[in-house]
Design a protein around this motif. Structure first.
Motif, PDB file in Angstrom:
ATOM      1  N   ASN A  83     -12.303  53.680  -5.218  1.00 51.65           N
ATOM      2  CA  ASN A  83     -11.470  52.737  -4.483  1.00 51.65           C
ATOM      3  C   ASN A  83     -10.614  51.896  -5.432  1.00 51.65           C
ATOM      4  O   ASN A  83     -10.807  51.927  -6.653  1.00 51.65           O
ATOM      5  CB  ASN A  83     -12.341  51.827  -3.617  1.00 51.65           C
ATOM      6  CG  ASN A  83     -13.014  52.600  -2.484  1.00 51.65           C
ATOM      7  OD1 ASN A  83     -12.364  53.345  -1.763  1.00 51.65           O
ATOM      8  ND2 ASN A  83     -14.320  52.437  -2.345  1.00 51.65           N
ATOM      9  N   ASP A  84      -9.702  51.126  -4.858  1.00 54.23           N
ATOM     10  CA  ASP A  84      -8.854  50.262  -5.678  1.00 54.23           C
ATOM     11  C   ASP A  84      -9.451  48.870  -5.842  1.00 54.23           C
ATOM     12  O   ASP A  84      -8.765  47.935  -6.246  1.00 54.23           O
ATOM     13  CB  ASP A  84      -7.440  50.171  -5.096  1.00 54.23           C
ATOM     14  CG  ASP A  84      -7.428  49.578  -3.693  1.00 54.23           C
ATOM     15  OD1 ASP A  84      -8.508  49.255  -3.159  1.00 54.23           O
ATOM     16  OD2 ASP A  84      -6.323  49.430  -3.120  1.00 54.23           O
ATOM     17  N   ASP A 120      -9.050  53.461  -8.400  1.00 50.90           N
ATOM     18  CA  ASP A 120      -8.276  54.543  -7.782  1.00 50.90           C
ATOM     19  C   ASP A 120      -8.493  55.852  -8.525  1.00 50.90           C
ATOM     20  O   ASP A 120      -7.551  56.618  -8.740  1.00 50.90           O
ATOM     21  CB  ASP A 120      -6.784  54.197  -7.761  1.00 50.90           C
ATOM     22  CG  ASP A 120      -6.410  53.339  -6.571  1.00 50.90           C
ATOM     23  OD1 ASP A 120      -6.973  53.551  -5.481  1.00 50.90           O
ATOM     24  OD2 ASP A 120      -5.568  52.439  -6.744  1.00 50.90           O
TER      25      ASP A 120
END
Length: 583
Positions: free
Chosen positions: A44-45, A256
């Motif tokens: 995820n970011d 990411d």
């Protein structure tokens, strides 16, 4: 900060950690402090996994954990990294009362660390003798707490024989692992009302109080004796602090960056790095790989398929949740920081979750109002509200859809309908019991469901707390912190030892770090000094040393060997030998 004795940067062991959840970032900081070159890769970011934040129109919500328990385990983590929570900008505020518990008949119970307040509350329902029984419950749960911290959270269980440690075995029966939390509470509380008050915390482990081992009354103990705390700015402040410590130690964080697999050597005997889903990116190589992704996902999606990997998909898992995040355009002082609404049909509500994998007709649920403790969680004059409704996990391990329905083994899970039912029930229950109407004042809403938890965080079956903590899913029966056949591959997180919950995972990060450093030292790949990171105790005055534990009597040995033999037979029967690693 602990000194490093690795002379040449290129000679430092290279470690890749998959996942920037609390276990991943804590392990990264510990290993970097011990002289490793550490890279954290995260799909995820954002960092923190379920400990992340949701922001909407000036409102802030904790996506997962919203209360901090066992504060000493947090403090120990930072102390052993040469700093402190306060030095890293984490300011804890104490919640008082702990909770307000609301019943269907309009009555409520306030749980508190204030012994005088608890005396009045307990005696209101249990009579004068009730307070003495409450103290007896505290004494037993205190014992569960202290024994568990010493012999479980701070010890690794490498094989079934790890359970044969004399120091652990002599206390096994005192932990009441073969009785439920509810049955133990019933010994001390004679009204059904207080039995419910002192057992609902099993939801923290995603388990029914009628199934969770009696040991876990330790959760109620730490709330009543040490209090419930909240980090100003949200629970993610703890994660940020660990990331900042790691950054000062040159940990590299790659967001990411989802991976497709953990790279193995040609013969498949050791982990050598990770391969990204984006094939334009070069694989990363390392001497050690530590996986903080969901354990069942890691074994089944990132590694070659095995019988053991497939067996994880069949193990008993914790529940999931439908979670609502509501931005309200006004304050509702009738709600305290932590509120519990218990179903009238208490046992039936848990059976619906854990046996039928549905949402109960009358769910018990938790309401958190972070803006009650931290004004920065909502604009002035407004409230941010988080509602957690426990529900059954996904039936189908392979399902990734966010909406629609699933039907497995004749049971339908229609999430659109279940979300609508949960929302209507929560708003109706709050209105009935507190005479307030939240619905018209919701100006922003975010919803997480089991399919959401699965897709965003790769949680098997959307189980928010990983594998269950039933007896055959703990101690030596729980998946190990090191892969049993692949060298240099380790695991940290909710579904491996010692278990679920942020402070428990922090304890697991220490165990894994110690295990990795021992292996690196034995192979001559690191020469960092022994110290706090490996659990070495400071010098203690002879006047302050505790008396050594005595050996077990022959009768205790005989009884415990009989118990362990029964466990072995049961394990062999349940998993047919090869599907679980017991040695």
């Amino acid at each position: 900060m602990m000194g490093v004795r690795v002379a040449d940067e290129e000679l430092r062991p290279r470690v890749i950690i998959v996942g920037a959840g609390v276990g991943g970032v804590a392990t990264a900081a510990r290993l970097a402090a011990a002289g490793c070159t550490v890279t954290v890769v995260e799909k995820n970011d954002f960092s923190g996994g379920r400990c992340s934040l949701i922001h909407r129109r000036g409102f802030r919500f904790d996506q997962g954990p919203s209360l901090l328990l066992l504060p000493q385990l947090f403090r120990e983590t930072f102390q052993e990294l040469g700093t402190s929570l306060e030095d890293e900008g984490v300011n804890l505020v104490k919640c008082e009362p702990n909770y307000k518990v609301h019943f269907h008949d309009g009555t409520s119970f306030r749980l508190s660390t204030d012994i005088a307040a608890m005396k009045g509350e307990v005696e209101r329902f249990e009579g004068k003798d009730g307070f003495e029984r409450y103290l007896g419950f505290l004494q037993e749960s205190h014992r569960h707490y202290e024994l568990s911290v010493t012999h479980v959270l701070k010890k690794n269980f490498y094989s079934l024989f790890s359970m044969m440690r004399p120091g652990f075995l002599r206390h096994l029966l005192e932990l009441h692992p073969f009785e439920s939390i509810y049955s133990r509470a019933s010994k001390y509380f004679w009204t059904e009302r207080l039995r419910r008050v002192f057992t609902f915390a099993s939801m923290y482990m995603g388990m029914s109080p009628f199934d969770a081992p009696g040991t876990y009354s330790l959760l109620q103990y730490t709330e009543l004796a040490e209090g419930i705390w909240y980090p100003l700015g949200g629970f993610h402040k703890v994660i940020e602090a660990l990331i900042n410590v790691g950054a000062r130690l040159n940990v590299e964080y790659m967001f990411d960056s989802p991976i497709s697999e953990i790279q193995l050597s040609g013969d498949g005997t050791r982990a050598t790095g990770v391969i990204f889903k984006d094939k334009t990116r070069q694989p990363l190589t390392a001497d050690v790989v530590i996986c903080n992704a969901d354990l069942a996902y890691a074994y089944n999606e990132l590694l070659p398929s095995t019988n053991f990997a497939r067996s994880l998909l069949k193990r008993q898992a914790s529940c999931s949740s439908i979670s609502f995040y509501w931005a309200l355009d006004r304050k509702f002082p009738e709600l305290t920081a932590h509120n519990i609404f218990l179903a009238e049909d208490y046992k039936e509500s848990f059976d619906s979750i854990f046996k039928k994998h549905q949402i109960p007709d009358q769910p018990s649920f938790y309401v958190n109002v972070p803006s009650r403790l931290d004004p920065s969680a909502a604009p002035e004059g407004c409230d941010s509200v988080v509602v957690l409704v426990p529900v059954g996990h996904l039936h189908d391990s392979t399902t990734n859809s966010h909406k629609g329905s699933q039907k497995t083994a004749g049971v339908t899970q229609d999430w659109d309908t279940m979300v609508a039912t949960a929302r209507r029930t929560v708003l109706g229950t709050i209105e009935t019991r507190l005479n307030i109407s939240l619905g018209p004042h919701i100006i922003e809403e975010v919803i997480n469901t089991p399919p959401t938890w699965k897709s965003v965080f790769n949680l098997d079956r959307g189980a928010i707390l990983g594998l269950s903590h039933s007896f055959f899913n703990v101690l030596s029966f729980r998946p190990k912190t090191k892969h049993r056949s692949i060298k240099d591959l380790y695991f940290v997180g909710a579904s491996t030892h010692p278990g679920t919950g942020v402070p428990i995972v922090l304890a697991g990060a220490k165990l894994v770090s110690e295990q990795v450093l021992r292996a690196l030292r034995q192979e001559g790949r690191i020469s960092s000094p022994r110290g706090a990171l490996e659990g070495e105790k400071s010098n203690i005055s002879p006047l302050d040393r505790l008396q050594k534990e005595q050996y077990l009597s022959w009768l205790q040995w005989a009884l415990l060997i009989l118990i362990m033999s029964a466990c072995l037979l049961a394990t062999s029967s349940m998993w047919h030998g090869n599907s679980i690693n017991i040695l």
